[in-house]
Design a protein around this motif. Structure first.
Motif, PDB file in Angstrom:
ATOM      1  N   THR A 112       9.208   4.576   4.902  1.00 35.04           N
ATOM      2  CA  THR A 112      10.140   3.783   5.697  1.00 35.04           C
ATOM      3  C   THR A 112      11.367   3.402   4.876  1.00 35.04           C
ATOM      4  OG1 THR A 112       8.249   2.952   6.944  1.00 35.04           O
ATOM      5  CG2 THR A 112      10.313   1.759   7.201  1.00 35.04           C
ATOM      6  N   GLN A 113      11.163   3.072   3.596  1.00 36.33           N
ATOM      7  CA  GLN A 113      12.294   2.762   2.716  1.00 36.33           C
ATOM      8  C   GLN A 113      13.212   3.975   2.564  1.00 36.33           C
ATOM      9  OE1 GLN A 113      10.180   1.528  -0.798  1.00 36.33           O
ATOM     10  NE2 GLN A 113      10.292  -0.634  -0.261  1.00 36.33           N
ATOM     11  N   ILE A 166       5.209   2.350   3.438  1.00 32.33           N
ATOM     12  CA  ILE A 166       6.342   1.528   3.017  1.00 32.33           C
ATOM     13  C   ILE A 166       7.406   2.401   2.367  1.00 32.33           C
ATOM     14  CG2 ILE A 166       7.074  -0.274   1.374  1.00 32.33           C
ATOM     15  CD1 ILE A 166       4.207  -1.541   1.937  1.00 32.33           C
ATOM     16  N   ARG A 167       6.990   3.266   1.454  1.00 30.94           N
ATOM     17  CA  ARG A 167       7.954   4.139   0.771  1.00 30.94           C
ATOM     18  C   ARG A 167       8.627   5.100   1.750  1.00 30.94           C
ATOM     19  NH1 ARG A 167       4.376   4.641  -4.510  1.00 30.94           N
ATOM     20  NH2 ARG A 167       5.412   3.027  -5.731  1.00 30.94           N
ATOM     21  N   LEU A 205       5.126  -6.368   3.413  1.00 29.47           N
ATOM     22  CA  LEU A 205       6.034  -5.314   2.967  1.00 29.47           C
ATOM     23  C   LEU A 205       6.248  -4.238   4.027  1.00 29.47           C
ATOM     24  CD1 LEU A 205       5.120  -4.986  -0.817  1.00 29.47           C
ATOM     25  CD2 LEU A 205       6.830  -6.432   0.308  1.00 29.47           C
ATOM     26  N   LEU A 206       5.230  -3.972   4.834  1.00 26.65           N
ATOM     27  CA  LEU A 206       5.414  -3.062   5.963  1.00 26.65           C
ATOM     28  C   LEU A 206       6.429  -3.642   6.947  1.00 26.65           C
ATOM     29  CD1 LEU A 206       1.727  -1.976   6.557  1.00 26.65           C
ATOM     30  CD2 LEU A 206       3.634  -0.405   6.069  1.00 26.65           C
ATOM     31  N   GLU A 240      -0.873   2.166   2.904  1.00 22.28           N
ATOM     32  CA  GLU A 240       0.231   1.304   3.306  1.00 22.28           C
ATOM     33  C   GLU A 240       1.434   1.493   2.377  1.00 22.28           C
ATOM     34  OE1 GLU A 240      -2.921   0.254   2.988  1.00 22.28           O
ATOM     35  OE2 GLU A 240      -3.484  -0.808   4.824  1.00 22.28           O
ATOM     36  N   ARG A 241       1.166   1.681   1.080  1.00 20.04           N
ATOM     37  CA  ARG A 241       2.256   1.903   0.120  1.00 20.04           C
ATOM     38  C   ARG A 241       3.024   3.167   0.486  1.00 20.04           C
ATOM     39  NH1 ARG A 241       0.192   3.208  -5.271  1.00 20.04           N
ATOM     40  NH2 ARG A 241      -1.243   1.551  -4.698  1.00 20.04           N
ATOM     41  N   HIS A 261       9.215  -7.787  -2.500  1.00 20.00           N
ATOM     42  CA  HIS A 261       9.433  -6.374  -2.183  1.00 20.00           C
ATOM     43  C   HIS A 261       9.713  -5.573  -3.450  1.00 20.00           C
ATOM     44  CE1 HIS A 261      11.525  -2.973  -0.097  1.00 20.00           C
ATOM     45  NE2 HIS A 261      10.613  -3.233   0.818  1.00 20.00           N
ATOM     46  N   SER A 317      10.043  -3.507   5.507  1.00 19.83           N
ATOM     47  CA  SER A 317      10.543  -2.137   5.525  1.00 19.83           C
ATOM     48  C   SER A 317      10.895  -1.693   6.941  1.00 19.83           C
ATOM     49  CB  SER A 317       9.517  -1.194   4.905  1.00 19.83           C
ATOM     50  OG  SER A 317       9.287  -1.549   3.566  1.00 19.83           O
ATOM     51  N   LEU A 335       5.000  -4.003  -4.925  1.00 22.64           N
ATOM     52  CA  LEU A 335       4.591  -2.834  -4.145  1.00 22.64           C
ATOM     53  C   LEU A 335       3.356  -2.137  -4.723  1.00 22.64           C
ATOM     54  CD1 LEU A 335       5.113  -0.982  -1.742  1.00 22.64           C
ATOM     55  CD2 LEU A 335       6.683   0.328  -3.196  1.00 22.64           C
ATOM     56  N   ARG A 344       2.570   0.097  11.951  1.00 19.12           N
ATOM     57  CA  ARG A 344       2.581  -1.230  11.373  1.00 19.12           C
ATOM     58  C   ARG A 344       1.977  -2.205  12.369  1.00 19.12           C
ATOM     59  NH1 ARG A 344       6.095  -5.360  11.937  1.00 19.12           N
ATOM     60  NH2 ARG A 344       7.474  -4.171  13.247  1.00 19.12           N
TER      61      ARG A 344
END
Length: 194
Positions: A124-125, A121-122, A61-62, A117-118, A106, A65, A110, A3
């Motif tokens: 990390t979530q 993000i997922r 969003l990064l 990047e998506r 958020h 997360s 998304l 990130r």
């Protein structure tokens, strides 16, 4: 993929303005010019800080997360699982109450983030959710992972509803209400027959 750090106060200001605008008007309802004007820049001047609107959303969003994941890991490390759960609840509730625009963006935008990047993000979530699952499993080792995971997702859905519900009470009362509700929901999910 790592990130990119928020490198400057100006960059952070742009991300904050973008969160408010995207939450209010939706990602597609905000032009790069409107975003620039919100922070006193022309649209083209904004490109000195970000490649474009997509990059603003992706970094926002990064960052969210990564912040949730880092704080989640810190709180989940409490050796007392009950203390860890309370710490996770208090952290997430404070984040949700203090950042309603980020919670809205958020949850809603998304799909507008580029795929690499998506994916990050997922990933990390999922890691954030697994911090919660680990705490629940320490509390109740007999509860299957899938049940604990489903309970965490439902609990986070409750806590992330704050942009729609938080204005009914003052912040402290809302935080207490959310904590009691989320704790009861998780405890009930763990105690129910499985």
């Amino acid at each position: 993929m790592s990130r990119p750090p928020v490198a400057s106060p100006r960059r952070a200001e742009i991300l904050g303005a973008a969160a408010a605008l995207f939450a209010r008007h939706g990602y597609h309802g905000v032009s790069i010019g409107e975003l620039g004007r919100a922070v006193g820049l022309t649209g083209p001047a904004l490109y000195r800080h970000f490649r474009g609107k997509e990059a603003v959303l992706a970094e926002m969003l990064l960052d969210i997360s990564a912040r949730l994941r880092a704080e989640g890991a810190q709180h989940a490390a409490d050796p007392d699982p009950a203390g860890a759960l309370d710490a996770l609840l208090r952290w997430h509730i404070a984040f949700a109450l203090d950042n309603p625009a980020l919670i809205t963006v958020h949850g809603r935008e998304l799909d507008n983030v580029p795929e690499p990047e998506r994916h990050e993000i997922r990933r990390t979530q999922r890691a954030y959710v697994e911090e919660w699952v680990g705490v629940l499993r320490r509390l109740r080792p007999d509860v299957p992972d899938a049940r604990a995971r489903a309970a965490v997702h439902a609990c986070l859905g409750l806590l992330n509803s704050t942009p729609h519900s938080a204005s009914a009470l003052d912040r402290a009362a809302m935080a207490d209400l959310l904590h009691a509700m989320a704790r009861a929901a998780l405890t009930g999910a763990l105690d129910a027959p499985h």
